[in-house]
Design an enzyme around this catalytic site. Structure first.
Site: not given
Length: 463
Positions: A240, A314
């Protein structure tokens, strides 16, 4: 109750001064009832707008009563301004009015919260007399404090082990069974959780909590909760930018919220069977971290190609959901700070709700509206399912398209839930970007009130 609830007086015998909530259309009648308020209101430009405070003194100059403006907002928000709008340390008792006493007390207590235990100077709010606080309001305020504290804690002080500790302590407080899985057992049982945590020196753990209400038996409603507990998310090799990492201590918000839901359910002794799984992990970068294009074998047997290492939540949830489904719960719910796409679509205040069962969805949506804790439902649109196709594995963890990221994330998770099972996925923000009445800046227990109310509703009509 667990821990201290900000805004709640310790002395159970103290009476407290009267605190009146008032809306603009009821202001004239209240001013007529209290002449001193009628004289003071114009001088202080008090119009009963949301969060306005009118403090009234007795003949000696001491506080005697107060009015808090509710405007047109929910009472929860109006009373949320009272804890820091009234004199520090003063004690109050909320009077009855055209509002729920539970909402009023809960709003006051939620507004009293501040994450300040690392500060030298602590916040000192006004307080509520315990006798004026309905039990359910105290329960929800305490549960919200648990979630907020966990989300707000800096990542150097709350890693996977500390989050697992919090879950184990919760189980101990309520006599629940708890299982803590790490090491080789975790790698075998939850291979994708292990893969996400492989790059960090702080090893991943999973906690499974099991509890049954005193009025429940093996035929009672069985609810299973699965929470994403990524204690810090660098994005892994798909790193990020620094600005996007600033709030990544909140990436365990789903786990924190479901811990708070479990806390509330146990304190309210709901007549249900409850399981809770949280995946406690850190997504970091090292020579051991998973790579883009790696293929993982999940607990369910499906293979997953890693299209992006920053889509790790996920992967944490898919093994938890697969195991939870093996026990055949009546309701299966997961919560996660999963996608930026949900925030682009709905903003910070509306968690995205995906559900494969209309009755379940309707109960959750109604509970959210009734508790001022709303969701917004998004579709599990099967037309996008092929976007998760992989040339080398059963599916990819990210979509091949730049659109509908929240929906494709939910569709990924749906692969790990049996088609016949009632399942809800909730994509939360778990954070207040700025302070508003009852909602201080920082971690937030979004959906706590809605999920608790939904569990109460369904437990009364359980099959």
């Amino acid at each position: 109750m667990s821990g201290h609830i900000a805004g709640l007086a310790v002395d159970t015998d103290i009476a407290g001064l009267p605190l009146h909530g008032v809306r603009p259309d009821g202001l004239a009648a209240l001013l007529h009832e209290f002449p001193d308020a009628a004289r003071a209101a114009p001088l202080q430009n008090f119009t009963a707008a949301t969060g306005q405070i009118l403090l009234l003194a007795d003949a000696t100059g001491n506080a005697a009563r107060a009015l808090v403006g509710l405007g047109e907002a929910p009472a929860l928000h109006g009373f949320g301004a009272a804890a820091y709008g009234l004199p520090s340390g003063s004690v109050w008792s909320i009077t009855t009015g055209n509002y729920s006493s539970e909402d009023a007390a809960l709003g006051f207590l939620l507004g009293a919260y501040r994450f300040d235990w690392l500060k030298h100077n602590k916040a000192r709010p006004a307080l509520l007399a315990p006798a004026s606080v309905p039990k359910r309001a105290a329960v929800l305020a305490g549960a919200a404090t648990l979630a907020r504290d966990l989300i707000n804690t800096p990542p150097n002080l709350l890693g996977p082990a500390e989050l697992a500790d919090a879950a184990m302590q919760l189980a101990s407080r309520h006599g629940a069974q708890a299982e803590r899985i790490n090491g080789d057992a975790l790698t075998s049982r939850y291979p994708t959780v292990a893969a996400v945590g492989a790059g960090s020196a702080r090893a991943p753990e999973v906690v499974v909590l099991r509890w049954r209400g005193s009025d429940a038996d093996e035929t009672s409603l069985f609810v299973s909760l699965c929470g994403k507990g990524v204690c810090f998310d660098t994005g892994g090799y798909d790193l990020k930018p620094s600005s996007a990492m600033l709030r990544m201590k909140k990436d365990m918000g789903g786990a924190a919220i479901l811990l708070s839901v479990a806390e509330a359910a146990m304190l309210l002794n709901l007549p249900i069977q409850l399981e809770l799984r949280i995946g406690c992990v850190e997504n970091s970068v090292s020579g051991h971290a998973m790579r883009p294009s790696d293929v993982l074998r999940t607990r369910s047997g499906l293979s997953v190609e890693i299209g992006n290492t920053d889509a790790e939540g996920r992967l944490v949830l898919c093994d938890l959901l697969a195991e939870a489904a093996e026990a055949s719960p009546h309701w299966l719910i997961d919560a996660a700070t999963l996608t930026g796409a949900a925030r682009v679509a709905l903003g910070p205040d509306l968690p995205a709700l995906f559900c494969n069962d209309e009755k379940m969805a309707n109960i959750l949506l109604h509970s959210g509206q009734a508790t001022t804790d709303p969701f917004w439902r998004l579709p599990l649109h099967e037309g996008y399912a092929s976007w998760l196709d992989s040339p080398v594995a059963d599916l990819c963890n990210v979509s091949s398209k730049p659109h509908a990221g929240a929906i494709t994330a939910a569709l990924f998770l749906q692969h790990f839930v049996p088609a016949h099972m009632s399942w809800t996925h909730i994509d939360v923000y778990a954070w207040n970007d700025s302070s508003r009445p009852g909602r201080p800046e920082g971690g937030e227990a979004q959906t706590l009130r809605a999920l608790t109310a939904a569990l109460e509703t369904i437990s009364r009509t359980a099959r």
